[in-house]
Write an enzyme that holds these catalytic residues in place. Structure first.
Site, PDB file in Angstrom:
ATOM      1  N   CYS A  65       0.859  -1.198   0.000  1.00  0.00           N
ATOM      2  CA  CYS A  65       0.000   0.000   0.000  1.00  0.00           C
ATOM      3  C   CYS A  65       0.892   1.243   0.000  1.00  0.00           C
ATOM      4  O   CYS A  65       1.694   1.443   0.913  1.00  0.00           O
ATOM      5  CB  CYS A  65      -0.889  -0.056   1.239  1.00  0.00           C
ATOM      6  N   CYS A 114       0.693   3.603   2.993  1.00  0.00           N
ATOM      7  CA  CYS A 114       1.298   3.013   4.203  1.00  0.00           C
ATOM      8  C   CYS A 114       2.823   3.008   4.071  1.00  0.00           C
ATOM      9  O   CYS A 114       3.556   3.252   5.028  1.00  0.00           O
ATOM     10  CB  CYS A 114       0.817   1.578   4.408  1.00  0.00           C
TER      11      CYS A 114
HETATM   12  C1  LIG Z   1       4.618  -0.413   7.429  1.00  0.00           C
HETATM   13  C2  LIG Z   1       3.123  -0.528   7.556  1.00  0.00           C
HETATM   14  C3  LIG Z   1       2.356   0.626   7.534  1.00  0.00           C
HETATM   15  C4  LIG Z   1       0.979   0.531   7.629  1.00  0.00           C
HETATM   16  N1  LIG Z   1       0.228   1.663   7.565  1.00  0.00           N
HETATM   17  C5  LIG Z   1      -1.117   1.579   7.588  1.00  0.00           C
HETATM   18  C6  LIG Z   1      -1.922   2.752   7.448  1.00  0.00           C
HETATM   19  O1  LIG Z   1      -1.422   3.851   7.292  1.00  0.00           O
HETATM   20  N2  LIG Z   1      -3.270   2.593   7.452  1.00  0.00           N
HETATM   21  C7  LIG Z   1      -3.859   1.372   7.589  1.00  0.00           C
HETATM   22  O2  LIG Z   1      -5.085   1.291   7.578  1.00  0.00           O
HETATM   23  N3  LIG Z   1      -3.119   0.247   7.742  1.00  0.00           N
HETATM   24  C8  LIG Z   1      -1.779   0.326   7.732  1.00  0.00           C
HETATM   25  N4  LIG Z   1      -1.026  -0.808   7.854  1.00  0.00           N
HETATM   26  C9  LIG Z   1      -1.693  -2.088   8.129  1.00  0.00           C
HETATM   27  C10 LIG Z   1      -1.870  -2.282   9.663  1.00  0.00           C
HETATM   28  O3  LIG Z   1      -0.681  -2.026  10.376  1.00  0.00           O
HETATM   29  C11 LIG Z   1      -2.270  -3.719  10.000  1.00  0.00           C
HETATM   30  O4  LIG Z   1      -1.293  -4.590   9.513  1.00  0.00           O
HETATM   31  C12 LIG Z   1      -3.613  -4.088   9.403  1.00  0.00           C
HETATM   32  O5  LIG Z   1      -4.579  -3.156   9.829  1.00  0.00           O
HETATM   33  C13 LIG Z   1      -4.045  -5.512   9.840  1.00  0.00           C
HETATM   34  O6  LIG Z   1      -4.102  -5.550  11.255  1.00  0.00           O
HETATM   35  P1  LIG Z   1      -4.207  -6.885  12.082  1.00  0.00           P
HETATM   36  O7  LIG Z   1      -5.174  -6.664  13.197  1.00  0.00           O
HETATM   37  O8  LIG Z   1      -4.429  -8.023  11.165  1.00  0.00           O
HETATM   38  O9  LIG Z   1      -2.812  -7.101  12.813  1.00  0.00           O
HETATM   39  P2  LIG Z   1      -1.401  -6.427  12.497  1.00  0.00           P
HETATM   40  O10 LIG Z   1      -1.470  -4.995  12.927  1.00  0.00           O
HETATM   41  O11 LIG Z   1      -0.999  -6.708  11.082  1.00  0.00           O
HETATM   42  O12 LIG Z   1      -0.465  -7.189  13.529  1.00  0.00           O
HETATM   43  C14 LIG Z   1      -0.070  -8.561  13.376  1.00  0.00           C
HETATM   44  C15 LIG Z   1       0.172  -9.147  14.766  1.00  0.00           C
HETATM   45  O13 LIG Z   1       1.185  -8.386  15.448  1.00  0.00           O
HETATM   46  C16 LIG Z   1       0.906  -8.307  16.842  1.00  0.00           C
HETATM   47  N5  LIG Z   1       0.846  -6.898  17.211  1.00  0.00           N
HETATM   48  C17 LIG Z   1      -0.032  -5.967  16.805  1.00  0.00           C
HETATM   49  N6  LIG Z   1       0.293  -4.767  17.281  1.00  0.00           N
HETATM   50  C18 LIG Z   1       1.400  -4.939  18.024  1.00  0.00           C
HETATM   51  C19 LIG Z   1       2.217  -4.065  18.769  1.00  0.00           C
HETATM   52  N7  LIG Z   1       1.981  -2.760  18.823  1.00  0.00           N
HETATM   53  N8  LIG Z   1       3.281  -4.575  19.427  1.00  0.00           N
HETATM   54  C20 LIG Z   1       3.565  -5.894  19.373  1.00  0.00           C
HETATM   55  N9  LIG Z   1       2.835  -6.772  18.655  1.00  0.00           N
HETATM   56  C21 LIG Z   1       1.771  -6.302  17.996  1.00  0.00           C
HETATM   57  C22 LIG Z   1      -0.410  -9.007  17.055  1.00  0.00           C
HETATM   58  O14 LIG Z   1      -0.131 -10.305  17.539  1.00  0.00           O
HETATM   59  C23 LIG Z   1      -1.031  -9.053  15.686  1.00  0.00           C
HETATM   60  O15 LIG Z   1      -1.871 -10.147  15.514  1.00  0.00           O
HETATM   61  C24 LIG Z   1       0.358  -0.745   7.767  1.00  0.00           C
HETATM   62  C25 LIG Z   1       1.139  -1.893   7.799  1.00  0.00           C
HETATM   63  C26 LIG Z   1       2.508  -1.803   7.694  1.00  0.00           C
HETATM   64  C27 LIG Z   1       3.332  -3.066   7.708  1.00  0.00           C
END
Ligand SMILES: Cc1cc2nc3c(=O)[nH]c(=O)nc-3n(C[C@H](O)[C@H](O)[C@H](O)COP(=O)(O)OP(=O)(O)OC[C@H]3O[C@@H](n4cnc5c(N)ncnc54)[C@H](O)[C@@H]3O)c2cc1C
Length: 624
Positions: free
Chosen positions: A392, A395
């Site tokens: 994205c 992002c």
């Molecule tokens: C570089 C980057 C930038 C992004 N920017 C955006 C954006 O601007 N807008 C947007 O809508 N989405 C953005 N995303 C996507 C977002 O971060 C999540 O990946 C997405 O929303 C899916 O979330 P999820 O609940 O599946 O878990 P994810 O956030 O993908 O996390 C995966 C796993 O990591 C662990 N985890 C989660 N948070 C933490 C933490 N703080 N510390 C330690 N462990 C943790 C949990 O076990 C979780 O299941 C970005 C992703 C990346 C990699």
């Protein structure tokens, strides 16, 4: 909803119910209790422990002790940072909206070098970015010829490749400061240490700003917010980032632990800060409006106090880096009248900061830790490179801005020795404008997160008070929703790739973190139903961050799910029963129809019976 999903949900709810039972029981026999849970749901003991851990983690951030220092290297509390943030907020928002700080150089096409076959693209409009195309609208110092001239090798023979773009003191429009800078440099290169290509003090990939494909992006026109990006690819990115936290064994275990701890807190704080922004600026698909979403924030960040604490930790790191270059910021020369108040804003901000906010000196002390620091630098540089693999663009842009901002902070904190003149020249004088821009914008991102956390806390309490006024009904509702939310969270963690759990280096930091969190939870556990204060979950629900509509999506209550499943079951039974009942009549009609056709063709009379005149048997199926 499929039956096996219901069964699984039921099992997990049983775990949550059993956990609730464990919370209220006086027995200390942990093994017996866990075995009881295992028997209930046919799951293994390790799964039980994971569930138990997840349930323990669900302490809302409001229960954190905000007057405790943030860690061994931060002599500052959450309350103190909240106060600092209130004082600087206005200037910081003003600063990132100025022409100097709102543009960032970015190459969306930079190749992902971390893994092969990184094809893929996010087609959502929210993932897109608008690069600057109308150059005439930009101020003088952003014009291509000025930017180009800064990159002109013939003009900058003495300036090393990584700093040709700009140096700290030749910020804007003319070359007078650059001449001053050139004079300071020895005629033939730098001293041997600085001249050596191997000695790289950068924590990010300097090629990011050297790329020919890089263009300017107006950050204010492409805000960081909910994009819908997620799923396996985003999970893989986070997993690779956390996997960088595998440090080689070092002679000095204490230092290694501090380094590892800091690395983990930085990436987790970045992750949590992104989670806060996407919850704070979230699209309500029903109203089409952008705004804060408390439930999403609680799911991503608010239910994990350690993640909230890591955002504050990052705030302390970036704030200390800005504090450390305070004497040099005074020398900034913004030549355009238009930007006169930029400098006063910066100085107002740094005047509110304090050196005790972060103590970088406890890390990487002396020669012993030189290789540990190199390792740390190399690993953080990898984190900035991983950003090139994000599908994205929006992002990726903000990922680059923030990782470069942290990288710049780390360079200032760990490489700048204020007592050493050559170190000052090597670090401060050569900070590029893009490093400064990323530093200030990253600070603003953290400041926005801190402000959002405080707003979410208010929303949480407002919701809580609203519920408390509803008396007995809220008691049952609340407790029921609490169990559901626990079960839902457990499901999410079962299906999600847990970056921390899968970390191949068996991250001690996480274990410590969790132990701290659990012990905090356990200590704070006093009267029964203390969690009654958890606000009622709304009926909206999320899958991969996308809100599902109430009609078709995942139902948030067991009762609704049960009613729906029962309804579908009755429909299916009714269909089967009716088709048996109608069979003789249908066979008779078929026989008559075929016989009539045969007879008509025998006597040479076509179309005697019109089958469509008959009342058709309609099977009206109403599955959800
Ligand atoms: C570089 C980057 C930038 C992004 N920017 C955006 C954006 O601007 N807008 C947007 O809508 N989405 C953005 N995303 C996507 C977002 O971060 C999540 O990946 C997405 O929303 C899916 O979330 P999820 O609940 O599946 O878990 P994810 O956030 O993908 O996390 C995966 C796993 O990591 C662990 N985890 C989660 N948070 C933490 C933490 N703080 N510390 C330690 N462990 C943790 C949990 O076990 C979780 O299941 C970005 C992703 C990346 C990699």
């Amino acid at each position: 909803m499929k039956l096996d999903n219901i069964v699984q949900l039921g099992s997990l709810i049983s775990v949550a119910v059993a956990q609730e039972y464990l919370d209220t029981t006086t027995s200390n026999d942990e093994y017996t209790n866990s075995t009881t849970i295992s028997n209930l749901t046919n799951i293994t003991r390790s799964q039980v422990n994971t569930f138990q851990q997840n349930l323990d983690d669900l302490t809302p951030f409001c229960k954190m002790d905000k007057n405790q220092v943030l860690g061994p290297n931060c002599d500052v509390t959450i309350t103190e940072i909240n106060t600092i943030n209130q004082n600087i907020r206005k200037d910081l928002v003003g600063l990132v909206n100025t022409d100097f700080f709102k543009y960032f150089k970015f190459d969306p096409f930079k190749k992902c070098t971390i893994w092969e076959n990184n094809d893929g693209i996010c087609f959502s409009r929210s993932c897109a970015i608008d690069m600057v195309e109308d150059w005439d609208s930009l101020p003088e110092y952003w014009q291509p010829e000025i930017l180009g001239s800064l990159n002109n090798n013939s003009l900058n023979d003495n300036i090393p490749k990584d700093h040709q773009d700009s140096s700290f003191l030749d910020q804007l429009c003319d070359n007078k400061e650059k001449d001053k800078y050139n004079e300071q440099l020895p005629k033939v290169g730098r001293n041997s240490e600085e001249n050596s290509d191997e000695y790289d003090i950068n924590y990010y990939d300097i090629d990011d700003f050297a790329s020919e494909d890089a263009g300017l992006v107006d950050l204010t026109a492409n805000p960081e917010r909910f994009t819908g990006y997620g799923g396996q690819q985003a999970g893989q990115i986070w997993k690779s980032i956390y996997a960088e936290n595998c440090f080689d064994s070092s002679d000095n275990e204490t230092e290694k632990c501090l380094a590892k701890d800091a690395f983990y807190r930085i990436v987790s704080g970045l992750h949590a800060s992104i989670g806060t922004h996407l919850s704070n600026d979230h699209l309500n698909t029903e109203t089409g409006e952008w705004g804060p979403n408390l439930d999403l924030f609680m799911m991503r960040v608010g239910n994990y106090p350690d993640r909230v604490s890591n955002i504050y930790f990052n705030y302390a790191i970036v704030a200390k880096a800005l504090w450390k270059i305070k004497p040099y910021l005074k020398e900034l020369d913004f030549c355009n009248d238009y930007d006169n108040d930029v400098k006063s804003k910066i100085l107002n901000i740094v005047s509110q900061l304090d050196s005790k906010i972060f103590n970088e000196d406890v890390m990487f002390k002396g020669e012993v830790d030189h290789s540990l620091k190199d390792d740390f630098r190399r690993r953080f540089k990898n984190v900035t490179k991983i950003m090139d693999c994000v599908h994205c663009d929006r992002c990726k842009l903000w990922g680059k801005v923030q990782t470069t901002g942290y990288a710049t902070s780390l360079k200032i904190l760990f490489e700048l020795d204020e007592t050493n003149k050559s170190s000052r020249q090597r670090i401060v004088n050569k900070l590029t404008k893009f490093e400064l821009i990323s530093l200030v914008n990253t600070f603003n991102r953290l400041s926005t997160s801190v402000e959002a956390i405080n707003n979410f806390e208010k929303m949480y309490h407002e919701r809580e008070n609203g519920l408390n006024n509803n008396g007995v009904a809220s008691f049952f509702n609340n407790n029921f929703f609490k169990l559901l939310s626990k079960a839902k969270e457990t499901i999410c963690d079962t299906f999600n790739v847990s970056t921390t759990d899968n970390d191949s280096c068996n991250d001690k930091r996480n274990v410590n973190d969790r132990e701290q969190t659990s012990s905090k939870v356990k200590n704070s556990k006093s009267p029964k139903f203390v969690d009654l204060k958890i606000p009622k979950k709304s009926k909206e629900t999320f899958q991969n961050g996308i809100k599902m509509s109430n009609k078709k999506g995942f139902r948030n209550t067991i009762k609704e799910a049960w009613d729906m499943e029962l309804h579908n079951y009755m429909q299916a039974i009714r269909f089967i029963w009716r088709s048996y009942f109608d069979l003789p009549r249908n066979l008779w009609r078929l026989f008559i129809s075929r016989a009539a056709k045969l007879w008509n063709s025998f006597i040479g009379f076509a179309g005697y019976v019109n089958e469509e005149d008959e009342n058709p048997i309609v099977y009206d199926l109403d599955f959800h």
